[in-house]
Design a protein around this motif. Structure first.
Motif, PDB file in Angstrom:
ATOM      1  N   LYS A  85      28.041  34.068  22.207  1.00 28.12           N
ATOM      2  CA  LYS A  85      27.596  35.025  23.228  1.00 28.12           C
ATOM      3  C   LYS A  85      27.976  36.454  22.836  1.00 28.12           C
ATOM      4  O   LYS A  85      28.766  36.674  21.919  1.00 28.12           O
ATOM      5  CB  LYS A  85      28.273  34.708  24.576  1.00 28.12           C
ATOM      6  CG  LYS A  85      27.988  33.321  25.096  1.00 28.12           C
ATOM      7  CD  LYS A  85      26.685  33.318  25.842  1.00 28.12           C
ATOM      8  CE  LYS A  85      26.448  31.929  26.462  1.00 28.12           C
ATOM      9  NZ  LYS A  85      25.207  31.879  27.199  1.00 28.12           N
ATOM     10  N   THR A  86      27.413  37.410  23.569  1.00 31.02           N
ATOM     11  CA  THR A  86      27.821  38.803  23.405  1.00 31.02           C
ATOM     12  C   THR A  86      28.562  39.225  24.669  1.00 31.02           C
ATOM     13  O   THR A  86      28.116  38.932  25.786  1.00 31.02           O
ATOM     14  CB  THR A  86      26.577  39.699  23.183  1.00 31.02           C
ATOM     15  OG1 THR A  86      26.024  39.388  21.908  1.00 31.02           O
ATOM     16  CG2 THR A  86      26.956  41.169  23.211  1.00 31.02           C
ATOM     17  N   GLY A  87      29.708  39.864  24.481  1.00 29.31           N
ATOM     18  CA  GLY A  87      30.490  40.342  25.627  1.00 29.31           C
ATOM     19  C   GLY A  87      30.128  41.790  25.944  1.00 29.31           C
ATOM     20  O   GLY A  87      29.971  42.602  25.040  1.00 29.31           O
ATOM     21  N   ILE A  88      29.956  42.091  27.225  1.00 30.38           N
ATOM     22  CA  ILE A  88      29.553  43.438  27.621  1.00 30.38           C
ATOM     23  C   ILE A  88      30.661  44.102  28.456  1.00 30.38           C
ATOM     24  O   ILE A  88      31.109  43.549  29.465  1.00 30.38           O
ATOM     25  CB  ILE A  88      28.252  43.405  28.473  1.00 30.38           C
ATOM     26  CG1 ILE A  88      27.124  42.659  27.745  1.00 30.38           C
ATOM     27  CG2 ILE A  88      27.836  44.824  28.852  1.00 30.38           C
ATOM     28  CD1 ILE A  88      26.527  43.379  26.570  1.00 30.38           C
ATOM     29  N   THR A 116      30.217  43.589  22.428  1.00 27.84           N
ATOM     30  CA  THR A 116      31.114  43.016  21.432  1.00 27.84           C
ATOM     31  C   THR A 116      30.552  41.670  21.010  1.00 27.84           C
ATOM     32  O   THR A 116      30.319  40.805  21.854  1.00 27.84           O
ATOM     33  CB  THR A 116      32.525  42.831  22.031  1.00 27.84           C
ATOM     34  OG1 THR A 116      32.947  44.091  22.539  1.00 27.84           O
ATOM     35  CG2 THR A 116      33.517  42.357  20.991  1.00 27.84           C
ATOM     36  N   HIS A 117      30.296  41.557  19.709  1.00 28.65           N
ATOM     37  CA  HIS A 117      29.631  40.328  19.257  1.00 28.65           C
ATOM     38  C   HIS A 117      30.622  39.297  18.726  1.00 28.65           C
ATOM     39  O   HIS A 117      30.266  38.157  18.513  1.00 28.65           O
ATOM     40  CB  HIS A 117      28.583  40.671  18.190  1.00 28.65           C
ATOM     41  CG  HIS A 117      27.601  41.698  18.644  1.00 28.65           C
ATOM     42  ND1 HIS A 117      26.696  41.457  19.656  1.00 28.65           N
ATOM     43  CD2 HIS A 117      27.405  42.985  18.280  1.00 28.65           C
ATOM     44  CE1 HIS A 117      25.966  42.538  19.863  1.00 28.65           C
ATOM     45  NE2 HIS A 117      26.395  43.483  19.049  1.00 28.65           N
ATOM     46  N   TYR A 173      34.876  40.459  30.577  1.00 27.92           N
ATOM     47  CA  TYR A 173      33.593  40.888  29.992  1.00 27.92           C
ATOM     48  C   TYR A 173      32.470  40.120  30.664  1.00 27.92           C
ATOM     49  O   TYR A 173      32.641  38.965  31.055  1.00 27.92           O
ATOM     50  CB  TYR A 173      33.525  40.543  28.501  1.00 27.92           C
ATOM     51  CG  TYR A 173      34.321  41.458  27.593  1.00 27.92           C
ATOM     52  CD1 TYR A 173      33.718  42.547  26.983  1.00 27.92           C
ATOM     53  CD2 TYR A 173      35.665  41.200  27.332  1.00 27.92           C
ATOM     54  CE1 TYR A 173      34.439  43.372  26.138  1.00 27.92           C
ATOM     55  CE2 TYR A 173      36.390  42.037  26.496  1.00 27.92           C
ATOM     56  CZ  TYR A 173      35.769  43.117  25.895  1.00 27.92           C
ATOM     57  OH  TYR A 173      36.489  43.924  25.062  1.00 27.92           O
ATOM     58  N   TYR A 174      31.288  40.758  30.797  1.00 32.14           N
ATOM     59  CA  TYR A 174      30.084  40.021  31.157  1.00 32.14           C
ATOM     60  C   TYR A 174      29.586  39.352  29.882  1.00 32.14           C
ATOM     61  O   TYR A 174      29.556  39.995  28.840  1.00 32.14           O
ATOM     62  CB  TYR A 174      28.982  40.963  31.664  1.00 32.14           C
ATOM     63  CG  TYR A 174      29.308  41.647  32.980  1.00 32.14           C
ATOM     64  CD1 TYR A 174      29.018  41.027  34.199  1.00 32.14           C
ATOM     65  CD2 TYR A 174      29.883  42.911  33.011  1.00 32.14           C
ATOM     66  CE1 TYR A 174      29.306  41.652  35.410  1.00 32.14           C
ATOM     67  CE2 TYR A 174      30.179  43.550  34.213  1.00 32.14           C
ATOM     68  CZ  TYR A 174      29.892  42.913  35.414  1.00 32.14           C
ATOM     69  OH  TYR A 174      30.172  43.529  36.601  1.00 32.14           O
ATOM     70  N   LEU A 175      29.197  38.088  29.974  1.00 30.95           N
ATOM     71  CA  LEU A 175      28.645  37.434  28.792  1.00 30.95           C
ATOM     72  C   LEU A 175      27.133  37.342  28.906  1.00 30.95           C
ATOM     73  O   LEU A 175      26.594  37.016  29.965  1.00 30.95           O
ATOM     74  CB  LEU A 175      29.234  36.029  28.620  1.00 30.95           C
ATOM     75  CG  LEU A 175      30.729  35.951  28.286  1.00 30.95           C
ATOM     76  CD1 LEU A 175      31.075  34.533  27.829  1.00 30.95           C
ATOM     77  CD2 LEU A 175      31.128  36.962  27.226  1.00 30.95           C
ATOM     78  N   VAL A 176      26.459  37.646  27.785  1.00 31.09           N
ATOM     79  CA  VAL A 176      24.999  37.563  27.738  1.00 31.09           C
ATOM     80  C   VAL A 176      24.623  36.807  26.466  1.00 31.09           C
ATOM     81  O   VAL A 176      25.447  36.683  25.558  1.00 31.09           O
ATOM     82  CB  VAL A 176      24.348  38.969  27.717  1.00 31.09           C
ATOM     83  CG1 VAL A 176      24.689  39.750  28.976  1.00 31.09           C
ATOM     84  CG2 VAL A 176      24.753  39.753  26.471  1.00 31.09           C
ATOM     85  N   PHE A 207      33.294  35.791  21.269  1.00 36.18           N
ATOM     86  CA  PHE A 207      32.744  35.121  22.453  1.00 36.18           C
ATOM     87  C   PHE A 207      31.833  33.969  22.033  1.00 36.18           C
ATOM     88  O   PHE A 207      30.769  33.757  22.602  1.00 36.18           O
ATOM     89  CB  PHE A 207      31.997  36.124  23.334  1.00 36.18           C
ATOM     90  CG  PHE A 207      32.868  37.230  23.858  1.00 36.18           C
ATOM     91  CD1 PHE A 207      33.733  37.000  24.927  1.00 36.18           C
ATOM     92  CD2 PHE A 207      32.850  38.485  23.279  1.00 36.18           C
ATOM     93  CE1 PHE A 207      34.557  38.014  25.405  1.00 36.18           C
ATOM     94  CE2 PHE A 207      33.665  39.496  23.751  1.00 36.18           C
ATOM     95  CZ  PHE A 207      34.530  39.261  24.814  1.00 36.18           C
TER      96      PHE A 207
END
Lengths: 95, 478
Positions: free
Chosen positions: B138-141, B131-132, A87-90, B135
């Protein structure tokens, strides 16, 4: 149309741009100038002109529904600031 | 005060293409995160979208199925907003000249029929998935879904209750599956509803302030969210307040809607024609080709079932709820066209019941339509009773494709209509039940049924019930 300082700040917020008070003032002057120009152009008679969406007289090409791309996520993610389990983390965003 | 509810729906239908709408990445569900997001989908500099022909074809197919106009040229626009699951900073969508404009569908609630008009249906790309959980802070995309082709179908605000809204959503759900443009899988998000809900005093023709409820991914949630929202708005208005235009989210766990953002924070999408995509010109010949390949539509089939097969509207509605079910019925009924009602009853009863119980879809039914027809023929010609037929059906369900005849012979289930044999059973039962015989003769009708039951029992269900009735009655009145 008259722009206000709050319009500037709203547009900046929508565009996720942080601007200082001084910059906002400056932007107000410049954008107002642009709007004045647009106002001048409003004088042109356009009633009978068909709106143009594109500058070129061409039509969209269509592609067949075939999967042509391969998985390159490892390469793409090598430049990502942060990843986990592919996953990319933001920064946490919840709406 | 009497209030009237006004509902319009926006439904996002995921198109059943193999690749994305503007790129050659796969849209298969459930892949490793980001393994199906190519350079176009993640918006690397210098990439260009190229439109998927199939997505356009599916949109046209839908437009034709609802009698809408197909716009040519049709234009793509950029809808600008910032969110981490939207890598470009804009969604490619349509504003002016959507591919499909107008059209209508028929909905039924109880025995009422109503036409719901559609405003438009436009092509657009889906966003990625955030996805909250899991992580830390953080938020996973996951961008696998980014760029998947969607058809957004917008209705006029013509529904007046949650029941009508659900009927409309179900009609569309059935239709998009019927014409093969969407798999309709709601758990996987292939069919998602947003509802615009407002209320107004009954009799008023001015629309009240509306709230939009987002992302309702089941018919049950759609119904409950609308009911909650209507009650909330009426409460506010009746206590002297006013409705604020808002986007709201339905929380299924609490069964309530809550504010997501108000009008002041509403996105200003700053739509403009996407310079990367040229106008889509759709030649009339292409439209005609698609029209020719359109299957017979559910509405037409429903009417044909009523006319040609003499089915009730109720039966016809159920049988045409899904194309696979309707096909199953047709394949069965062609072997016994005179017995369409029997066919319909068995499919809606025994077959559907068993499928539900085992959580199977009709296309995975272990008993094929020919087998079922074979069994029904044996009911109509008196070879087996309805009761025995259910046992045969059960054997076919568990079996290996044997015909009803094979099973009836192998298990010796043939109904016995031979008078002599039945008389013997009657003798036996009457001899053992003198009291009931006396009761019957004294006027107790119930005793008769009990005797019939016992005769059927010792015949192991094989005696022809009609014949048992006749012969027994004759004996008792002798």
């Amino acid at each position: 149309m008259t722009l206000s300082l709050s319009d500037i700040k709203r547009v900046a917020k929508l565009a996720r741009i942080e601007i200082s008070e001084a910059d906002a003032q400056q932007n107000l002057i410049q954008l107002s100038g642009i709007f004045n120009l647009i106002e001048q152009m409003q004088a042109v008679e356009t009633q009978k002109i068909k709106p143009m969406s594109y500058s070129q007289d061409m039509v969209q090409r269509l592609r067949e529904d075939i999967v042509t791309e391969t998985d390159q996520h490892i390469q793409f993610q090598s430049i990502a600031p942060q990843i986990e389990d592919s996953y990319y983390l933001v920064p946490r965003v919840i709406e | 005060m009497q209030w009237e509810t006004v509902i319009g729906l926006e439904i996002h239908v995921q198109l059943a293409t193999r690749s994305k709408i503007f790129s050659g990445a796969s849209v298969a569900y459930g892949a490793q995160p980001n393994s199906q997001a190519c350079a176009v989908d993640i918006a690397l500099p210098g990439v260009l979208p190229v439109l998927n022909r199939k997505a356009v074809e599916y949109a046209i197919r839908f437009g034709l199925a609802i009698n809408a106009a197909i716009n040519s040229p049709s234009i793509f626009a950029r809808k600008n907003y910032f969110y981490p699951d939207l890598p470009k900073g804009y969604q490619i969508s349509q504003l002016e000249r959507p591919i499909v404009e107008g059209g209508h569908v028929t909905i039924r609630t109880g025995d009422k029929e109503k036409t719901i008009h559609l405003t438009r249906a436009h092509l657009e790309e889906d966003a990625g998935k955030s996805t909250h959980e899991g992580f830390h802070d953080k938020t996973g995309i996951d961008l696998n879904r980014a760029g998947t082709g969607l058809l957004e179908i917008v209705s006029e605000p013509e529904m007046r209750s949650s029941t009508e809204a659900v009927a409309y959503a179900k009609a569309l759900h059935s239709l998009v599956r019927w014409i093969g443009i969407c798999d309709g899988n709601m758990q996987e998000g292939s069919f998602r509803c947003d509802a615009n809900v407002s209320v107004r005093p009954a009799g008023s023709d001015v629309l009240g302030t509306r709230c939009e409820i987002k992302n309702l991914n089941s018919f049950r949630f759609l119904e409950r969210a609308i009911d909650y929202e209507v009650a909330r708005q009426i409460d506010i208005l009746e206590s002297g307040g006013s409705i604020i235009q808002q986007t709201r989210l339905y929380d299924a766990d609490r069964d309530e809607t809550r504010s997501m953002r108000s009008k002041e924070d509403a996105h200003d999408y700053r739509y403009f024609p996407d310079p990367d995509l040229l106008p889509v010109v759709i030649p009339q010949e292409w439209i005609e080709q698609i029209r020719e390949k359109l299957p017979e539509l559910p509405e037409d089939r429903r009417n044909r079932y009523i006319q040609d097969f003499g089915l009730s509207a109720y039966d016809a509605n159920i049988l045409t709820a899904a194309r696979e079910l309707a096909d199953y019925f047709e394949q069965a009924v062609k072997h016994l066209p005179e017995q369409s009602k029997l066919c319909a009853n068995w499919i809606m009863g025994e077959v559907s019941g068993r499928l539900n119980k085992e959580e199977l879809e009709i296309d995975r039914c272990p008993v094929n339509p020919e087998q079922l027809a074979g069994l029904l023929l044996r009911i109509t010609d008196g070879t087996v009773s309805g009761k025995i037929a259910k046992d045969v059906f059960d054997s076919m369900w568990q079996g290996n494709g044997d015909s009803a005849d094979t099973i009836i012979d192998a298990k010796n289930l043939r109904q016995i209509s031979d008078g002599g044999e039945i008389e013997k059973w009657i003798d036996e039962v009457l001899a053992a039940n003198q009291q009931q015989v006396a009761d019957y003769r004294a006027g107790k009708e119930k005793a008769f049924n009990s005797l019939v039951g016992q005769i059927m029992k010792i015949s192991k269900g094989k005696a022809n019930p009609a014949q048992v009735n006749t012969l027994l009655k004759k004996r008792l009145t002798e």
